[in-house]
Design a protein around this motif. Structure first.
Motif, PDB file in Angstrom:
ATOM      1  N   GLU A 118     -36.391   6.122  32.316  1.00  0.00           N
ATOM      2  CA  GLU A 118     -36.203   5.949  30.882  1.00  0.00           C
ATOM      3  C   GLU A 118     -35.521   7.148  30.249  1.00  0.00           C
ATOM      4  OE1 GLU A 118     -38.954   6.334  32.544  1.00  0.00           O
ATOM      5  OE2 GLU A 118     -40.639   7.086  31.349  1.00  0.00           O
ATOM      6  N   VAL A 119     -35.847   8.351  30.717  1.00  0.00           N
ATOM      7  CA  VAL A 119     -35.216   9.559  30.188  1.00  0.00           C
ATOM      8  C   VAL A 119     -33.772   9.642  30.647  1.00  0.00           C
ATOM      9  CG1 VAL A 119     -35.286  12.087  30.178  1.00  0.00           C
ATOM     10  CG2 VAL A 119     -37.415  10.775  30.054  1.00  0.00           C
ATOM     11  N   SER A 120     -33.524   9.324  31.907  1.00  0.00           N
ATOM     12  CA  SER A 120     -32.165   9.412  32.444  1.00  0.00           C
ATOM     13  C   SER A 120     -31.229   8.428  31.751  1.00  0.00           C
ATOM     14  CB  SER A 120     -32.189   9.145  33.958  1.00  0.00           C
ATOM     15  OG  SER A 120     -32.964  10.120  34.626  1.00  0.00           O
ATOM     16  N   ILE A 121     -31.704   7.214  31.505  1.00  0.00           N
ATOM     17  CA  ILE A 121     -30.867   6.220  30.831  1.00  0.00           C
ATOM     18  C   ILE A 121     -30.580   6.649  29.395  1.00  0.00           C
ATOM     19  CG2 ILE A 121     -30.836   3.860  29.943  1.00  0.00           C
ATOM     20  CD1 ILE A 121     -32.274   2.985  32.467  1.00  0.00           C
ATOM     21  N   ARG A 122     -31.616   7.142  28.697  1.00  0.00           N
ATOM     22  CA  ARG A 122     -31.395   7.588  27.314  1.00  0.00           C
ATOM     23  C   ARG A 122     -30.437   8.774  27.274  1.00  0.00           C
ATOM     24  NH1 ARG A 122     -33.907   6.567  22.504  1.00  0.00           N
ATOM     25  NH2 ARG A 122     -34.327   4.613  23.585  1.00  0.00           N
ATOM     26  N   LEU A 123     -30.496   9.622  28.291  1.00  0.00           N
ATOM     27  CA  LEU A 123     -29.584  10.761  28.351  1.00  0.00           C
ATOM     28  C   LEU A 123     -28.145  10.287  28.537  1.00  0.00           C
ATOM     29  CD1 LEU A 123     -29.902  13.842  28.220  1.00  0.00           C
ATOM     30  CD2 LEU A 123     -30.006  13.863  30.714  1.00  0.00           C
ATOM     31  N   GLN A 124     -27.934   9.289  29.388  1.00  0.00           N
ATOM     32  CA  GLN A 124     -26.589   8.748  29.587  1.00  0.00           C
ATOM     33  C   GLN A 124     -26.066   8.084  28.308  1.00  0.00           C
ATOM     34  OE1 GLN A 124     -24.680   9.369  32.065  1.00  0.00           O
ATOM     35  NE2 GLN A 124     -26.275  10.395  33.277  1.00  0.00           N
ATOM     36  N   LYS A 125     -26.940   7.395  27.586  1.00  0.00           N
ATOM     37  CA  LYS A 125     -26.521   6.795  26.315  1.00  0.00           C
ATOM     38  C   LYS A 125     -26.135   7.879  25.296  1.00  0.00           C
ATOM     39  CE  LYS A 125     -29.203   2.519  26.746  1.00  0.00           C
ATOM     40  NZ  LYS A 125     -30.291   1.687  26.157  1.00  0.00           N
ATOM     41  N   ALA A 126     -26.858   8.992  25.342  1.00  0.00           N
ATOM     42  CA  ALA A 126     -26.511  10.101  24.450  1.00  0.00           C
ATOM     43  C   ALA A 126     -25.139  10.661  24.779  1.00  0.00           C
ATOM     44  CB  ALA A 126     -27.576  11.199  24.554  1.00  0.00           C
ATOM     45  N   PHE A 127     -24.851  10.852  26.062  1.00  0.00           N
ATOM     46  CA  PHE A 127     -23.539  11.346  26.464  1.00  0.00           C
ATOM     47  C   PHE A 127     -22.435  10.366  26.077  1.00  0.00           C
ATOM     48  CE2 PHE A 127     -25.905  13.711  30.001  1.00  0.00           C
ATOM     49  CZ  PHE A 127     -25.966  14.879  29.248  1.00  0.00           C
ATOM     50  N   CYS A 128     -22.738   9.075  26.193  1.00  0.00           N
ATOM     51  CA  CYS A 128     -21.768   8.053  25.804  1.00  0.00           C
ATOM     52  C   CYS A 128     -21.453   8.148  24.321  1.00  0.00           C
ATOM     53  CB  CYS A 128     -22.307   6.669  26.154  1.00  0.00           C
ATOM     54  SG  CYS A 128     -21.272   5.301  25.593  1.00  0.00           S
ATOM     55  N   ALA A 129     -22.479   8.280  23.506  1.00  0.00           N
ATOM     56  CA  ALA A 129     -22.279   8.369  22.058  1.00  0.00           C
ATOM     57  C   ALA A 129     -21.477   9.612  21.686  1.00  0.00           C
ATOM     58  CB  ALA A 129     -23.635   8.376  21.349  1.00  0.00           C
ATOM     59  N   LEU A 130     -21.783  10.731  22.327  1.00  0.00           N
ATOM     60  CA  LEU A 130     -21.075  11.975  22.004  1.00  0.00           C
ATOM     61  C   LEU A 130     -19.628  11.933  22.494  1.00  0.00           C
ATOM     62  CD1 LEU A 130     -23.870  14.584  22.801  1.00  0.00           C
ATOM     63  CD2 LEU A 130     -23.101  13.797  20.572  1.00  0.00           C
ATOM     64  N   ALA A 131     -19.398  11.294  23.631  1.00  0.00           N
ATOM     65  CA  ALA A 131     -18.028  11.177  24.139  1.00  0.00           C
ATOM     66  C   ALA A 131     -17.167  10.311  23.231  1.00  0.00           C
ATOM     67  CB  ALA A 131     -18.038  10.607  25.557  1.00  0.00           C
ATOM     68  N   GLU A 132     -17.781   9.319  22.590  1.00  0.00           N
ATOM     69  CA  GLU A 132     -17.016   8.416  21.730  1.00  0.00           C
ATOM     70  C   GLU A 132     -16.786   8.984  20.337  1.00  0.00           C
ATOM     71  OE1 GLU A 132     -19.263   4.858  21.780  1.00  0.00           O
ATOM     72  OE2 GLU A 132     -18.508   4.180  23.729  1.00  0.00           O
ATOM     73  N   THR A 133     -17.771   9.724  19.824  1.00  0.00           N
ATOM     74  CA  THR A 133     -17.665  10.226  18.450  1.00  0.00           C
ATOM     75  C   THR A 133     -17.063  11.615  18.368  1.00  0.00           C
ATOM     76  OG1 THR A 133     -19.917  11.122  18.532  1.00  0.00           O
ATOM     77  CG2 THR A 133     -19.647   8.863  17.746  1.00  0.00           C
ATOM     78  N   GLY A 134     -17.089  12.376  19.457  1.00  0.00           N
ATOM     79  CA  GLY A 134     -16.594  13.744  19.432  1.00  0.00           C
ATOM     80  C   GLY A 134     -15.119  13.841  19.740  1.00  0.00           C
ATOM     81  N   GLY A 135     -14.607  15.076  19.688  1.00  0.00           N
ATOM     82  CA  GLY A 135     -13.222  15.334  20.016  1.00  0.00           C
ATOM     83  C   GLY A 135     -13.025  15.448  21.511  1.00  0.00           C
ATOM     84  N   PRO A 136     -11.823  15.834  21.940  1.00  0.00           N
ATOM     85  CA  PRO A 136     -11.539  15.923  23.391  1.00  0.00           C
ATOM     86  C   PRO A 136     -12.454  16.898  24.122  1.00  0.00           C
ATOM     87  CG  PRO A 136      -9.515  15.990  22.096  1.00  0.00           C
ATOM     88  CD  PRO A 136     -10.632  16.102  21.123  1.00  0.00           C
TER      89      PRO A 136
END
Length: 423
Positions: free
Chosen positions: A366-384
């Motif tokens: 559960e922690v690993s999946i939530r961590l991957q979702k966090a990285f996904c959100a930051l990759a989409e909303t952040g800059g290069p």
């Protein structure tokens, strides 16, 4: 003379001292007793209603005995809350809990009311006041009672939540967000940007005289020293860095070694170094504190993945806030043209925030999946740069999960979550 930035930092340090506000309230309490004497000097005896000394003494005696008990109870409750915050969260959060305004105001009000009642009681028993002064003391005592009651009600509500992990996370998020905002608005602290820590050719290093963490840099002092010597300085130790006596704080560019006016201690004096890190000018420390709270929750003795997931969401909010565009006119202008300061590196921020969580939560699906979702959100909303850092840490987290998990279905679930951040 303190610069505005140094003054802000000093006031923040004072706020963490529990004795400051009680001392101020004690002084005001003693002053209030003598101010009441002015009612006699103003000739108001014939205007104000009369109050018997016995009634005032009784009221003050009740306040003196009750306030001492409440103040002792308050200190015990605060110590218990601090211990709870340290045990359930992280010891690094203690300064944030101590600096709680409601708690400090409550303790100050209780102690101030106790001092006021003692001083006033002594004055009344020694016939220090006339009839007008007695009435003034009577009114002041009622006002103090009202303030104490309101403060006590607010404080009871706050102390019930002060040591809880959720409250500690909120305080750490606020501190980290404020520090990130200061660096967002002033990426180089109002100085010129530098992209490397290397001294370069023809530079003179200024070493630290003590061992500890850099808490604050007074760029205004560095600018003044550089103008005096007609040179330029490049900061090598940002707030949060651990320095020793052989570690350079900055490098001075220019032929200054042979000048009599060159005093390395003047440059080093712009750096505030202590045995502990501080939240105000060190955004990485706030992220590290949040990471420690999550990491502690993931320990086998506590086994609270929900807290870790909560912290991950907090970190996503902070990084989204860091990446959000600045309002027009909010970016601080370059005012120190003789000082060079490096900007924060986004990859370092990710290391502070996510490495420990990814390492110790690798075996929890559960922690690993939530961590991957966090990285996904930051990759989409952040800059290069943020996207690159998010994808890098996503790959590292997947590799850790593959080693830590024994069930293939769990591994596949983490890989599927990571596919979003890798796309």
């Amino acid at each position: 003379m303190l610069s505005p930035d140094r003054l802000r930092f000093v006031l923040s340090r004072i706020k963490e001292r529990l004795w400051v506000r009680p001392l101020m309230l004690c002084v005001l309490s003693v002053g209030g007793t003598f101010v009441a004497r002015l009612a006699d000097d103003a000739g108001l005896s014939g205007v104000l209603p009369g109050v018997t000394p016995e009634s005032v003494e009784t009221l003050l005696s009740i306040m003196a005995s009750s306030m001492l008990v409440i103040a002792t109870f308050a200190v015990g409750s605060m110590v218990a809350a601090y211990a709870s915050a340290s045990t359930g969260g992280t010891p690094r959060s203690i300064p944030l809990v101590i600096a709680d305004d409601v708690t400090q105001n409550a303790l100050s009000a209780f102690i101030g009311a106790f001092i006021f009642s003692i001083v006033s009681l002594i004055a009344v028993q020694n016939s220090f006041f006339g009839s007008a002064g007695l009435f003034a003391i009577f009114v002041l005592t009622l006002l103090v009672f009202a303030v104490v009651i309101v403060t006590f009600v607010r404080w009871v509500d706050r102390i019930a939540r002060l040591g809880q992990v959720v409250n500690t996370i909120e305080k750490a998020e606020t501190a980290a967000g404020d520090a990130l905002d200061r660096r967002r608005y002033a990426p180089t602290l109002g100085a010129l940007a530098v992209t490397t820590h290397s001294a370069g050719e023809g530079s003179v290093p200024v070493l630290s005289s003590t061992v500890g963490y850099v808490q604050h840099i007074d760029v205004d002092t560095l600018q003044s020293c550089a103008e005096e010597l007609n040179c330029r300085v490049s900061v090598a130790a940002l707030p949060g860095k651990f320095v020793s006596t052989c570690c350079p704080l900055l490098h001075v560019y220019g032929d200054v070694e042979k000048r009599k006016a060159f005093r390395p201690d003047a440059f080093a004096g712009a750096f505030t170094i202590s045995s502990n890190r501080a939240f105000e000018d060190d955004p990485r420390f706030g992220l590290l504190a949040l990471s420690e709270i999550a990491d502690k929750a993931l320990s086998p003795g506590i086994n609270d993945p929900g807290t870790a997931i909560n912290v991950i969401g907090t970190l996503v909010r902070l990084f989204t806030r860091w990446q959000s565009p600045l309002e027009k006119g909010c970016l601080r202008e370059i005012t120190y043209d003789r000082v060079l300061v490096p900007e924060l590196v986004i990859d370092d921020l990710f290391d502070d925030a996510f490495t420990a969580i990814a390492r110790d939560g690798a075996g929890m699906v559960e922690v690993s999946i939530r961590l991957q979702k966090a990285f996904c959100a930051l990759a989409e909303t952040g800059g290069p740069e943020m996207a690159a850092a998010a994808k890098k840490h996503s790959r590292m987290a997947v590799a850790r999960s593959e080693r830590a998990m024994s069930l293939q279905d769990d591994i596949e679930a983490v890989r599927r979550a990571a596919e979003f951040s890798a796309s």
